[in-house]
Design a protein around this motif. Sequence first.
Motif, PDB file in Angstrom:
ATOM      1  N   PHE A 238       0.803  -1.217   0.000  1.00 29.26           N
ATOM      2  CA  PHE A 238       0.000   0.000   0.000  1.00 29.26           C
ATOM      3  C   PHE A 238       0.845   1.280   0.000  1.00 29.26           C
ATOM      4  CE2 PHE A 238       0.593  -0.515   4.564  1.00 29.26           C
ATOM      5  CZ  PHE A 238       0.691   0.787   5.033  1.00 29.26           C
ATOM      6  N   LEU A 239       2.130   1.192   0.352  1.00 32.30           N
ATOM      7  CA  LEU A 239       3.003   2.371   0.356  1.00 32.30           C
ATOM      8  C   LEU A 239       3.686   2.634  -0.989  1.00 32.30           C
ATOM      9  CD1 LEU A 239       4.795   2.222   3.823  1.00 32.30           C
ATOM     10  CD2 LEU A 239       2.924   3.716   3.100  1.00 32.30           C
TER      11      LEU A 239
ATOM     12  N   PRO B 194       2.514   2.673  -4.331  1.00 31.65           N
ATOM     13  CA  PRO B 194       1.908   3.669  -5.235  1.00 31.65           C
ATOM     14  C   PRO B 194       2.071   5.110  -4.735  1.00 31.65           C
ATOM     15  CG  PRO B 194       0.429   1.823  -4.952  1.00 31.65           C
ATOM     16  CD  PRO B 194       1.549   1.641  -3.952  1.00 31.65           C
ATOM     17  N   PRO B 195       1.827   5.396  -3.432  1.00 33.20           N
ATOM     18  CA  PRO B 195       2.041   6.773  -2.987  1.00 33.20           C
ATOM     19  C   PRO B 195       3.496   7.229  -3.119  1.00 33.20           C
ATOM     20  CG  PRO B 195       0.756   5.584  -1.344  1.00 33.20           C
ATOM     21  CD  PRO B 195       1.203   4.590  -2.372  1.00 33.20           C
ATOM     22  N   LEU B 196       4.450   6.318  -2.906  1.00 34.80           N
ATOM     23  CA  LEU B 196       5.860   6.666  -3.054  1.00 34.80           C
ATOM     24  C   LEU B 196       6.143   7.122  -4.490  1.00 34.80           C
ATOM     25  CD1 LEU B 196       8.868   6.739  -2.219  1.00 34.80           C
ATOM     26  CD2 LEU B 196       8.977   4.323  -2.891  1.00 34.80           C
ATOM     27  N   PHE B 197       5.707   6.353  -5.468  1.00 30.25           N
ATOM     28  CA  PHE B 197       5.990   6.722  -6.856  1.00 30.25           C
ATOM     29  C   PHE B 197       5.133   7.888  -7.327  1.00 30.25           C
ATOM     30  CE2 PHE B 197       8.313   2.820  -6.704  1.00 30.25           C
ATOM     31  CZ  PHE B 197       9.440   3.161  -7.439  1.00 30.25           C
ATOM     32  N   LEU B 198       3.965   8.057  -6.767  1.00 30.48           N
ATOM     33  CA  LEU B 198       3.163   9.244  -7.072  1.00 30.48           C
ATOM     34  C   LEU B 198       3.880  10.482  -6.542  1.00 30.48           C
ATOM     35  CD1 LEU B 198       0.541  10.414  -8.230  1.00 30.48           C
ATOM     36  CD2 LEU B 198      -0.494  10.069  -5.979  1.00 30.48           C
ATOM     37  N   PHE B 199       4.379  10.401  -5.320  1.00 28.56           N
ATOM     38  CA  PHE B 199       5.127  11.511  -4.736  1.00 28.56           C
ATOM     39  C   PHE B 199       6.370  11.827  -5.560  1.00 28.56           C
ATOM     40  CE2 PHE B 199       8.568  13.019  -1.978  1.00 28.56           C
ATOM     41  CZ  PHE B 199       8.015  14.210  -1.525  1.00 28.56           C
ATOM     42  N   LEU B 200       7.137  10.785  -5.925  1.00 29.48           N
ATOM     43  CA  LEU B 200       8.348  11.010  -6.721  1.00 29.48           C
ATOM     44  C   LEU B 200       8.018  11.654  -8.067  1.00 29.48           C
ATOM     45  CD1 LEU B 200      10.397   7.747  -6.049  1.00 29.48           C
ATOM     46  CD2 LEU B 200      10.859  10.058  -5.188  1.00 29.48           C
TER      47      LEU B 200
ATOM     48  N   ALA C 257       2.746   5.711 -11.049  1.00 30.56           N
ATOM     49  CA  ALA C 257       2.620   5.023  -9.760  1.00 30.56           C
ATOM     50  C   ALA C 257       2.070   3.613  -9.952  1.00 30.56           C
ATOM     51  CB  ALA C 257       1.721   5.836  -8.825  1.00 30.56           C
ATOM     52  N   ALA C 258       1.057   3.482 -10.794  1.00 31.83           N
ATOM     53  CA  ALA C 258       0.460   2.158 -11.024  1.00 31.83           C
ATOM     54  C   ALA C 258       1.448   1.216 -11.708  1.00 31.83           C
ATOM     55  CB  ALA C 258      -0.806   2.308 -11.873  1.00 31.83           C
ATOM     56  N   SER C 259       2.104   1.701 -12.749  1.00 30.93           N
ATOM     57  CA  SER C 259       3.037   0.837 -13.474  1.00 30.93           C
ATOM     58  C   SER C 259       4.249   0.492 -12.610  1.00 30.93           C
ATOM     59  CB  SER C 259       3.471   1.482 -14.793  1.00 30.93           C
ATOM     60  OG  SER C 259       4.140   2.701 -14.567  1.00 30.93           O
ATOM     61  N   SER C 260       4.713   1.434 -11.802  1.00 29.42           N
ATOM     62  CA  SER C 260       5.858   1.179 -10.929  1.00 29.42           C
ATOM     63  C   SER C 260       5.519   0.143  -9.863  1.00 29.42           C
ATOM     64  CB  SER C 260       6.327   2.477 -10.275  1.00 29.42           C
ATOM     65  OG  SER C 260       6.808   3.361 -11.261  1.00 29.42           O
ATOM     66  N   THR C 261       4.300   0.167  -9.382  1.00 37.54           N
ATOM     67  CA  THR C 261       3.880  -0.835  -8.402  1.00 37.54           C
ATOM     68  C   THR C 261       3.890  -2.227  -9.027  1.00 37.54           C
ATOM     69  OG1 THR C 261       2.521   0.799  -7.256  1.00 37.54           O
ATOM     70  CG2 THR C 261       2.036  -1.515  -6.804  1.00 37.54           C
ATOM     71  N   LEU C 262       3.420  -2.332 -10.262  1.00 33.18           N
ATOM     72  CA  LEU C 262       3.448  -3.623 -10.959  1.00 33.18           C
ATOM     73  C   LEU C 262       4.887  -4.113 -11.155  1.00 33.18           C
ATOM     74  CD1 LEU C 262       0.692  -3.000 -13.659  1.00 33.18           C
ATOM     75  CD2 LEU C 262       0.504  -4.413 -11.586  1.00 33.18           C
TER      76      LEU C 262
ATOM     77  N   TRP D 247       7.527  -3.197  -9.384  1.00 26.83           N
ATOM     78  CA  TRP D 247       8.060  -3.499  -8.042  1.00 26.83           C
ATOM     79  C   TRP D 247       7.683  -4.927  -7.635  1.00 26.83           C
ATOM     80  CZ3 TRP D 247       4.984  -4.110  -3.526  1.00 26.83           C
ATOM     81  CH2 TRP D 247       5.699  -4.168  -2.317  1.00 26.83           C
ATOM     82  N   ARG D 248       6.435  -5.290  -7.849  1.00 27.77           N
ATOM     83  CA  ARG D 248       5.992  -6.656  -7.525  1.00 27.77           C
ATOM     84  C   ARG D 248       6.720  -7.683  -8.388  1.00 27.77           C
ATOM     85  NH1 ARG D 248      -0.412  -5.620  -7.467  1.00 27.77           N
ATOM     86  NH2 ARG D 248      -0.586  -4.765  -5.373  1.00 27.77           N
ATOM     87  N   ALA D 249       6.795  -7.401  -9.695  1.00 30.71           N
ATOM     88  CA  ALA D 249       7.413  -8.346 -10.626  1.00 30.71           C
ATOM     89  C   ALA D 249       8.913  -8.507 -10.383  1.00 30.71           C
ATOM     90  CB  ALA D 249       7.167  -7.893 -12.070  1.00 30.71           C
ATOM     91  N   CYS D 250       9.542  -7.505  -9.786  1.00 27.29           N
ATOM     92  CA  CYS D 250      10.986  -7.559  -9.495  1.00 27.29           C
ATOM     93  C   CYS D 250      11.255  -8.067  -8.084  1.00 27.29           C
ATOM     94  CB  CYS D 250      11.617  -6.179  -9.696  1.00 27.29           C
ATOM     95  SG  CYS D 250      11.751  -5.711 -11.424  1.00 27.29           S
ATOM     96  N   GLY D 251      10.297  -8.758  -7.500  1.00 25.07           N
ATOM     97  CA  GLY D 251      10.520  -9.353  -6.183  1.00 25.07           C
ATOM     98  C   GLY D 251      10.342  -8.385  -5.040  1.00 25.07           C
ATOM     99  N   ARG D 252       9.501  -7.390  -5.224  1.00 18.81           N
ATOM    100  CA  ARG D 252       9.199  -6.402  -4.188  1.00 18.81           C
ATOM    101  C   ARG D 252      10.456  -5.667  -3.721  1.00 18.81           C
ATOM    102  NH1 ARG D 252       3.884  -6.961  -2.370  1.00 18.81           N
ATOM    103  NH2 ARG D 252       2.891  -8.803  -3.188  1.00 18.81           N
TER     104      ARG D 252
END
Length: 177
Positions: A13-14, A16-22, A81-86, A88-93
Amino acid sequence: FRAVDAVVTLPTFLVPPLFLFLSLRSRIFSFVPASRPPRGGYENEPGKRRAPVRAEVKRPSWTPPGFAFPIIWITISLLRAASSTLVWRACGRTLFSAPLLALVLHLCVGDTWNCVTNVERRLGTSAVGVLLVWASVVNAVAKYYAVLPKAGLILLPSACWISVATILTWTIWKINE
């Protein structure tokens, strides 16, 4: 990113907000002033070389209206933010991965371009620099796509918009030579 990964795996949950902020506030971390142009135009500073006031810069008739820019950039930031979250998950979090670092590099190149364009107001240098911004976003899209095609496609509108911005920047430079 490496330091964060060494200490903790971020809860989902943190991310998407991280990448939105960046995306929205990357200039906070910039080593160069990367401010956006003031709404009222530029003021000429006493004792300095006269730079064009924003209103004096000729723009092509197809320039998007001013109100479109915040809408477009907020949308792009949400997609980042959405694509970065995907990814991040695909790269082993993990945050410290080539695709996510490619996006951060793109943000840094964009901040430098903002400095040249909006702070220094150098139209010619801006025209050359926007090519680096474009190349960096295409690189990020390619890296995202290589990890997860869906993430690359979600990030693709960013490259499309920067393609328009590249053409606009070069056109502005040409008509203001």
